[in-house]
Write a protein that holds these residues in place. Structure first.
Motif, mmCIF file in Angstrom:
data_model
loop_
_atom_site.group_PDB
_atom_site.id
_atom_site.type_symbol
_atom_site.label_atom_id
_atom_site.label_comp_id
_atom_site.label_asym_id
_atom_site.label_seq_id
_atom_site.Cartn_x
_atom_site.Cartn_y
_atom_site.Cartn_z
ATOM 1 N N TRP A 35 0.874 -1.174 0.000
ATOM 2 C CA TRP A 35 0.000 0.000 0.000
ATOM 3 C C TRP A 35 0.904 1.214 0.000
ATOM 4 O O TRP A 35 1.497 1.542 1.015
ATOM 5 N N GLU A 36 1.031 1.838 -1.149
ATOM 6 C CA GLU A 36 1.950 2.960 -1.285
ATOM 7 C C GLU A 36 1.257 4.106 -2.023
ATOM 8 O O GLU A 36 0.735 3.904 -3.125
ATOM 9 N N PHE A 37 1.244 5.276 -1.414
ATOM 10 C CA PHE A 37 0.669 6.450 -2.059
ATOM 11 C C PHE A 37 1.743 7.137 -2.884
ATOM 12 O O PHE A 37 2.807 7.480 -2.374
ATOM 13 N N PHE A 42 -1.973 8.422 -8.017
ATOM 14 C CA PHE A 42 -3.233 8.934 -7.487
ATOM 15 C C PHE A 42 -3.966 9.746 -8.546
ATOM 16 O O PHE A 42 -5.156 9.529 -8.810
ATOM 17 N N THR A 45 -5.176 7.549 -11.420
ATOM 18 C CA THR A 45 -6.325 6.741 -10.996
ATOM 19 C C THR A 45 -7.585 7.589 -10.933
ATOM 20 O O THR A 45 -8.664 7.139 -11.319
ATOM 21 N N ILE A 89 -10.835 -2.039 0.645
ATOM 22 C CA ILE A 89 -9.567 -2.469 1.240
ATOM 23 C C ILE A 89 -9.506 -3.992 1.338
ATOM 24 O O ILE A 89 -8.519 -4.619 0.935
ATOM 25 N N GLU A 92 -9.664 -5.713 -2.317
ATOM 26 C CA GLU A 92 -8.441 -5.495 -3.102
ATOM 27 C C GLU A 92 -7.259 -6.251 -2.506
ATOM 28 O O GLU A 92 -6.421 -6.757 -3.237
ATOM 29 N N THR A 93 -7.199 -6.331 -1.192
ATOM 30 C CA THR A 93 -6.123 -7.097 -0.564
ATOM 31 C C THR A 93 -6.174 -8.550 -1.024
ATOM 32 O O THR A 93 -5.152 -9.122 -1.415
ATOM 33 N N LYS A 147 -3.766 -2.630 -10.698
ATOM 34 C CA LYS A 147 -2.807 -3.362 -9.849
ATOM 35 C C LYS A 147 -1.604 -3.803 -10.679
ATOM 36 O O LYS A 147 -0.459 -3.684 -10.260
ATOM 37 N N ASN A 152 0.847 -2.112 -6.971
ATOM 38 C CA ASN A 152 0.541 -1.467 -5.706
ATOM 39 C C ASN A 152 -0.971 -1.564 -5.514
ATOM 40 O O ASN A 152 -1.727 -1.464 -6.478
ATOM 41 N N PHE A 154 -2.874 0.520 -3.697
ATOM 42 C CA PHE A 154 -3.556 1.798 -3.494
ATOM 43 C C PHE A 154 -4.400 2.216 -4.703
ATOM 44 O O PHE A 154 -5.569 2.569 -4.540
ATOM 45 N N LEU A 158 -8.413 2.655 -4.512
ATOM 46 C CA LEU A 158 -8.978 3.987 -4.697
ATOM 47 C C LEU A 158 -10.089 3.946 -5.749
ATOM 48 O O LEU A 158 -11.182 4.475 -5.535
#
Length: 177
Positions: A35-37, A42, A45, A89, A92-93, A147, A152, A154, A158
């Motif tokens: 999980w990396e911003f 961002f 996306t 969350i 997606e995990t 993904k 990643n 995130f 999102l």
């Protein structure tokens, strides 16, 4: 009872990928359980989300079953939004963070994305047992691509969350859902 079952399913989907890595003594990063911003990811996306959801809004507004957008109270929207974030969350995990990379070890990445979504979409029938719930297959393809592209969780989470927020007002459902 259904709340307890939903809770247990959520715990399983969230923690199974990490337990899998721990048991196999593998680094979760090998699966992309990261999980990396990153600002660029961002923004891209958000652009993908706006493009896809604008097109879906046009379709939804012409849907024959009911008047859209729906009118919902603030607390309903906040509760549904919190559920949408939690679902994004957890799902997606499991699906993009674990299942898709496992399948990528055996199949072409795009085949892995399709197979992952053949599992992802029917899961939604548990919550909304209407054939239209299977349409989650298509945004799932976008989440799988995000993904794959960003390595990643995130960006797909999102997109998933934004899609869940959109669905509060615009996802067409049969009458009396």
């Amino acid at each position: 009872m259904s709340t307890f079952i939903s809770f247990c399913a959520g715990v399983f989907l969230l923690y199974w990928p990490y337990g899998w890595c721990w048991y196999r003594k593998e680094d979760p990063d090998e699966y992309g359980l990261r999980w990396e911003f990153r600002a660029k990811d961002f923004m891209q996306t958000l652009a993908v989300s706006a493009f896809i959801l604008l097109a879906l809004t046009v379709v939804a507004m012409n849907w024959p079953w009911e008047a859209l957008p729906r009118k919902r109270g603030l607390w309903t929207v906040l509760n549904m939004g919190a559920s949408g974030l939690t679902a994004a969350i957890i799902e997606e995990t499991f699906f993009r963070g674990w299942l898709q990379p496992v399948l990528e070890r055996h199949f072409h990445p795009f085949a892995a994305i399709v197979i992952t979504n053949l599992v992802f979409a029917p899961i939604h029938l548990i919550v909304a047992p209407y054939w239209i719930s299977l349409c989650t297959f298509f945004p799932g393809l976008i989440m799988g691509w995000l993904k794959y592209r960003y390595k990643n969780l995130f960006p797909p989470a999102l997109f998933h969350f934004i899609g869940n927020i959109w669905s509060i007002w615009f996802f067409p459902m049969p009458v009396n859902f």
